[in-house]
Design a protein around this motif. Structure first.
Motif, PDB file in Angstrom:
ATOM      1  N   LEU A   1      20.215  -5.310  14.502  1.00  0.00           N
ATOM      2  CA  LEU A   1      19.701  -4.826  13.228  1.00  0.00           C
ATOM      3  C   LEU A   1      19.210  -3.383  13.307  1.00  0.00           C
ATOM      4  N   ASN A   2      19.531  -2.703  14.398  1.00  0.00           N
ATOM      5  CA  ASN A   2      19.197  -1.280  14.482  1.00  0.00           C
ATOM      6  C   ASN A   2      20.044  -0.481  13.492  1.00  0.00           C
ATOM      7  N   GLY A   3      19.545   0.667  13.117  1.00  0.00           N
ATOM      8  CA  GLY A   3      20.259   1.536  12.191  1.00  0.00           C
ATOM      9  C   GLY A   3      19.359   1.977  11.052  1.00  0.00           C
ATOM     10  N   ARG A   4      19.943   2.252   9.904  1.00  0.00           N
ATOM     11  CA  ARG A   4      19.190   2.776   8.767  1.00  0.00           C
ATOM     12  C   ARG A   4      18.416   1.665   8.047  1.00  0.00           C
ATOM     13  N   TRP A   5      17.134   1.916   7.881  1.00  0.00           N
ATOM     14  CA  TRP A   5      16.268   1.068   7.060  1.00  0.00           C
ATOM     15  C   TRP A   5      15.600   1.959   6.018  1.00  0.00           C
ATOM     16  N   ASP A   6      15.274   1.377   4.858  1.00  0.00           N
ATOM     17  CA  ASP A   6      14.403   2.071   3.921  1.00  0.00           C
ATOM     18  C   ASP A   6      13.006   2.149   4.531  1.00  0.00           C
ATOM     19  N   TYR A   7      12.269   3.195   4.159  1.00  0.00           N
ATOM     20  CA  TYR A   7      10.985   3.430   4.823  1.00  0.00           C
ATOM     21  C   TYR A   7       9.958   3.994   3.855  1.00  0.00           C
ATOM     22  N   LEU A   8       8.736   3.446   3.926  1.00  0.00           N
ATOM     23  CA  LEU A   8       7.569   3.980   3.232  1.00  0.00           C
ATOM     24  C   LEU A   8       6.501   4.300   4.267  1.00  0.00           C
ATOM     25  N   GLY A   9       6.025   5.517   4.271  1.00  0.00           N
ATOM     26  CA  GLY A   9       4.969   5.911   5.193  1.00  0.00           C
ATOM     27  C   GLY A   9       4.183   7.066   4.611  1.00  0.00           C
ATOM     28  N   GLY A  10       3.421   7.715   5.462  1.00  0.00           N
ATOM     29  CA  GLY A  10       2.650   8.854   5.000  1.00  0.00           C
ATOM     30  C   GLY A  10       1.279   8.463   4.494  1.00  0.00           C
ATOM     31  N   ALA A  11       0.535   9.451   4.044  1.00  0.00           N
ATOM     32  CA  ALA A  11      -0.870   9.252   3.675  1.00  0.00           C
ATOM     33  C   ALA A  11      -1.040   8.293   2.508  1.00  0.00           C
ATOM     34  N   ASN A  12      -0.041   8.196   1.623  1.00  0.00           N
ATOM     35  CA  ASN A  12      -0.189   7.367   0.431  1.00  0.00           C
ATOM     36  C   ASN A  12       0.487   6.005   0.564  1.00  0.00           C
ATOM     37  N   ALA A  13       0.941   5.661   1.749  1.00  0.00           N
ATOM     38  CA  ALA A  13       1.598   4.369   1.938  1.00  0.00           C
ATOM     39  C   ALA A  13       0.596   3.230   1.761  1.00  0.00           C
ATOM     40  N   PRO A  14       1.012   2.101   1.201  1.00  0.00           N
ATOM     41  CA  PRO A  14       0.109   0.952   1.057  1.00  0.00           C
ATOM     42  C   PRO A  14      -0.395   0.470   2.416  1.00  0.00           C
ATOM     43  N   ASP A  15      -1.564  -0.141   2.407  1.00  0.00           N
ATOM     44  CA  ASP A  15      -2.156  -0.677   3.634  1.00  0.00           C
ATOM     45  C   ASP A  15      -1.208  -1.698   4.250  1.00  0.00           C
ATOM     46  N   ALA A  16      -0.853  -1.499   5.522  1.00  0.00           N
ATOM     47  CA  ALA A  16       0.101  -2.378   6.202  1.00  0.00           C
ATOM     48  C   ALA A  16      -0.570  -3.288   7.219  1.00  0.00           C
ATOM     49  N   LEU A  17      -1.903  -3.353   7.227  1.00  0.00           N
ATOM     50  CA  LEU A  17      -2.608  -4.214   8.169  1.00  0.00           C
ATOM     51  C   LEU A  17      -2.776  -5.607   7.567  1.00  0.00           C
ATOM     52  N   ASN A  18      -2.024  -6.549   8.100  1.00  0.00           N
ATOM     53  CA  ASN A  18      -2.093  -7.959   7.686  1.00  0.00           C
ATOM     54  C   ASN A  18      -1.926  -8.151   6.178  1.00  0.00           C
ATOM     55  N   PRO A  19      -0.909  -7.575   5.566  1.00  0.00           N
ATOM     56  CA  PRO A  19      -0.714  -7.749   4.127  1.00  0.00           C
ATOM     57  C   PRO A  19      -0.229  -9.170   3.811  1.00  0.00           C
ATOM     58  N   VAL A  20      -0.487  -9.622   2.610  1.00  0.00           N
ATOM     59  CA  VAL A  20      -0.042 -10.961   2.202  1.00  0.00           C
ATOM     60  C   VAL A  20       1.217 -10.898   1.354  1.00  0.00           C
ATOM     61  N   VAL A  21       1.523  -9.729   0.798  1.00  0.00           N
ATOM     62  CA  VAL A  21       2.764  -9.540   0.046  1.00  0.00           C
ATOM     63  C   VAL A  21       3.377  -8.209   0.488  1.00  0.00           C
ATOM     64  N   PRO A  22       4.695  -8.085   0.380  1.00  0.00           N
ATOM     65  CA  PRO A  22       5.323  -6.822   0.784  1.00  0.00           C
ATOM     66  C   PRO A  22       5.065  -5.720  -0.228  1.00  0.00           C
ATOM     67  N   ALA A  23       5.112  -4.484   0.247  1.00  0.00           N
ATOM     68  CA  ALA A  23       4.951  -3.324  -0.625  1.00  0.00           C
ATOM     69  C   ALA A  23       6.151  -3.197  -1.552  1.00  0.00           C
ATOM     70  N   ALA A  24       5.919  -2.601  -2.721  1.00  0.00           N
ATOM     71  CA  ALA A  24       7.006  -2.297  -3.648  1.00  0.00           C
ATOM     72  C   ALA A  24       7.579  -0.923  -3.293  1.00  0.00           C
ATOM     73  N   PHE A  25       8.852  -0.874  -2.950  1.00  0.00           N
ATOM     74  CA  PHE A  25       9.465   0.381  -2.518  1.00  0.00           C
ATOM     75  C   PHE A  25       9.805   1.282  -3.705  1.00  0.00           C
ATOM     76  N   GLY A  26      10.233   0.699  -4.818  1.00  0.00           N
ATOM     77  CA  GLY A  26      10.621   1.513  -5.957  1.00  0.00           C
ATOM     78  C   GLY A  26      11.804   2.413  -5.625  1.00  0.00           C
ATOM     79  N   ASN A  27      11.887   3.516  -6.333  1.00  0.00           N
ATOM     80  CA  ASN A  27      12.997   4.449  -6.117  1.00  0.00           C
ATOM     81  C   ASN A  27      12.641   5.591  -5.176  1.00  0.00           C
ATOM     82  N   LYS A  28      11.364   5.706  -4.826  1.00  0.00           N
ATOM     83  CA  LYS A  28      10.930   6.819  -3.985  1.00  0.00           C
ATOM     84  C   LYS A  28      10.573   6.313  -2.602  1.00  0.00           C
TER      85      LYS A  28
END
Length: 634
Positions: free
Chosen positions: A88-115
């Protein structure tokens, strides 16, 4: 071996860029042309946002990794191989940076949207090869779609993660499928209950505070190098039966001429183990899952650095009706490591004989991939170089590697000391921090228990993050009595920000670090061997092949010839200490330059050998040969 590559979401890089694919040819032409060709490869990418910047210091494998549709596509777990799997290596969509949703033990996945960005897994977002090259990421979200092959219908589907730094949560089709904490050990998630039967979406949330309160090694606030976060080892999946071999534990017992096995599965059932040499069966035995049993290995061919012989191993798991539920291929090496006395001096014994352990401090950092080697060839290359230069050991310092690294060490014949990555603020939130350190130490030992190359565990280094050192050293010895333990390598050194713990007094080595050294190294005591866990560190500037920071070393030489002369002198001194002061281990700093440190035998980009390797090999062989001669006095 059947190898499925997922086509949905794997959008290949642009191809047909002349001169980029032939890495062997480019490697010969030099650094300036290499950078030109690498830039040409980036321009061929067209409008993609990936790799929008130039590699700071490309290696001979950067372009190949950059071009790969599925990077690091080799089978990732050589000691437990099945015929069907999917990388499964290769291109994945990615959200990061200062405004990324909290990823510590989340209960639902983040909404990626178009950006969102795209990232190349398994390279960390701080690396060039990831395609985004961030400074430091804390909250990271990865997403891709996949389609399980029709041939896997009716079986369980397991997704494996080689390593994710530090806390990971896995979602499949919006539902939480599993979690894991620990940046240096692997984990797996059974995603079968969440599959749709069509195209599925997997999301991975990774949180890395990187605040020194979890095991981080030199990848932390008081570490020395670039940060690394998130997914940094291969992601892959495979189909298995309802009853399958979940893990194995192999222990060679050389004197008893047998291999001790434990085959674990959720089902208690019959399992068969078969040893082979060149396809010919040499021994077979039946056992039961979850219980120890023994495979006879009469007149064993011993594993040594000079002759790293490996037996093939086939393991078959049966259902209650006698049909085959699972079959895996593996391997093992017959070798023993222990302490013994030679001429009344305590020394480490490999297969009952003293062999001077002459090694390199191997930090495993890369200018293009940070903690991740750009390709499997690159991962193997550092070990090949150590062999070429006449060393018989590497100390894997303050990090772990993918399973394939230990496979190559097993196959090539290099002894390995494995460090536990340290924590930095062990006196803060002790109930949580210290418990996590202990858990991750055990998990790392479990991950790599079966590799014959690993002969020593190193829980602590130079008092970094040290706590309960004597107790933890004793626990490691009890948990794995088949190997040696260096409880606090370089206990004579200490960081200025904490009180020294010092020599724990137990373990199997009296270990000091002496720069430049080697004089002043420890001597053996009544129950422990003497080790020089780090020494040397002599540097050489090589223009055009250095990380763009102020570079330094413990000492510097002006030329390749002078550096080689200096190394030769140091090894002559090591030989004197071995013969007359009882020294048994000497580990030179280091395999390669690492960022600001220019004390490697190779430049950081692995382009230039900084010493005359033929002379290095000659003096190394001389010292190792002298250690063998000491056995004649037994």
């Amino acid at each position: 071996m059947k190898y499925y590559r997922v086509q949905p979401e794997v959008r290949p890089f642009a191809s047909g860029c002349a001169g980029i694919s032939n890495t062997r040819q480019v490697r010969i032409t030099g650094n300036k042309l290499w950078k030109y060709l690498l830039l040409a490869g980036m321009l061929c990418q067209g409008s993609t946002s990936l790799h929008a910047q130039q590699a700071v210091l490309p290696t001979p494998w950067t372009a190949a990794a950059h071009q790969a549709t599925v990077p690091l596509a080799e089978y990732p777990r050589p000691q437990l191989r099945r015929s069907e799997w999917m990388c499964l290596n290769g291109r994945w969509d990615y959200l990061g940076g200062a405004n990324a949703p909290d990823a510590l033990n989340p209960v639902v996945p983040a909404a990626f949207g178009n950006k969102h960005d795209e990232i190349i897994v398994p390279y960390c977002p701080e690396s060039y090869l990831s395609g985004i090259r961030r400074k430091q990421e804390t909250n990271m979200w990865y997403r891709r779609t996949l389609k399980v092959p029709a041939a896997w219908k009716g079986r369980q589907v397991i997704v494996h993660f080689g390593a994710v730094d530090h806390d990971a949560t896995v979602f499949v089709n919006g539902q939480q499928a599993g979690t894991h904490a620990g940046g240096y050990d692997g984990f797996e998630v059974n995603i079968t209950p969440y599959l749709s039967g069509g195209v599925d979406t997997i999301v991975v949330a990774a949180h890395d505070a990187n605040d020194g309160r979890m095991p981080s090694g030199k990848n932390g606030p008081r570490g020395d190098y670039e940060f690394s976060s998130g997914i940094w080892q291969t992601v892959w999946m495979e189909p298995v039966d309802q009853a399958y071999i979940s893990n194995i534990r192999l222990l060679p017992e050389v004197d008893a001429q047998r291999l001790k096995l434990r085959i674990n599965s959720a089902a208690v059932t019959k399992v068969t183990a078969t040893a082979l040499i060149n396809g010919k069966v040499v021994a077979t035995v039946n056992g039961t899952t979850g219980a120890d049993f023994y495979l006879p290995v009469t007149h064993p061919k011993l594993w040594t650095p000079d002759d790293p012989f490996l037996y093939d191993l086939q393991l078959t798991l049966y259902r209650k009706d006698g049909s085959v539920a699972d079959k895996v291929n593996s391997y093992f090496g017959m070798r023993s490591i222990s302490l013994g006395k030679l001429n009344n001096v305590v020394r480490p014994m490999l297969n009952g004989r003293f062999l001077m352990q002459l090694g390199l401090l191997d930090q495993g950092y890369w200018p293009d991939g940070v903690l991740t080697a750009p390709t499997d060839e690159a991962l193997k290359s550092d070990l090949l170089f150590a062999k070429k230069a006449g060393f018989n050991l590497v100390r894997k310092h303050m990090k772990t590697e993918p399973q394939r690294f230990y496979y190559w060490a097993d196959k090539l014949g290099l002894l390995v000391w494995q460090d536990m990555p340290c924590i930095w603020f062990q006196h803060e939130d002790t109930a949580r921090v210290r418990q996590q350190f202990r858990r991750e130490l055990k998990d790392i030992m479990d991950d790599h228990y079966n590799s014959p190359s690993i002969i020593t565990w190193v829980p602590f280094n130079e008092n970094w993050g040290a706590f309960d050192v004597k107790e933890i050293t004793g626990w490691v010895k009890q948990y794995d009595p088949s190997r040696l333990v260096n409880g606090n390598s370089g206990f004579n050194n200490n960081p200025g920000f904490q009180k020294a713990y010092g020599d724990p007094g137990n373990g199997d080595y009296v270990d000091t670090h002496i720069y430049i050294g080697p004089y002043g190294a420890s001597v053996p005591d009544a129950s422990r061997a003497a080790s020089l866990g780090e020494f040397g560190g002599v540097g050489l500037f090589v223009s055009g092949h250095m990380w763009p920071v102020e570079n330094n070393a413990y000492s510097l030489e002006p030329t390749k010839a002078a550096l080689t002369d200096r190394y030769t002198l140091l090894l002559q001194q090591v030989e004197q200490l071995m013969k007359y002061k009882g020294l048994s281990v000497a580990i030179y700093t280091q395999t390669t330059d690492v960022e600001h440190e220019v004390n490697g035998l190779l430049t950081y980009d692995r382009m230039v050998e900084k010493m005359d390797v033929s002379r290095v090999k000659a003096i190394n062989r001389e010292v190792i040969a002298a250690s063998r001669e000491l056995n004649q006095d037994k």
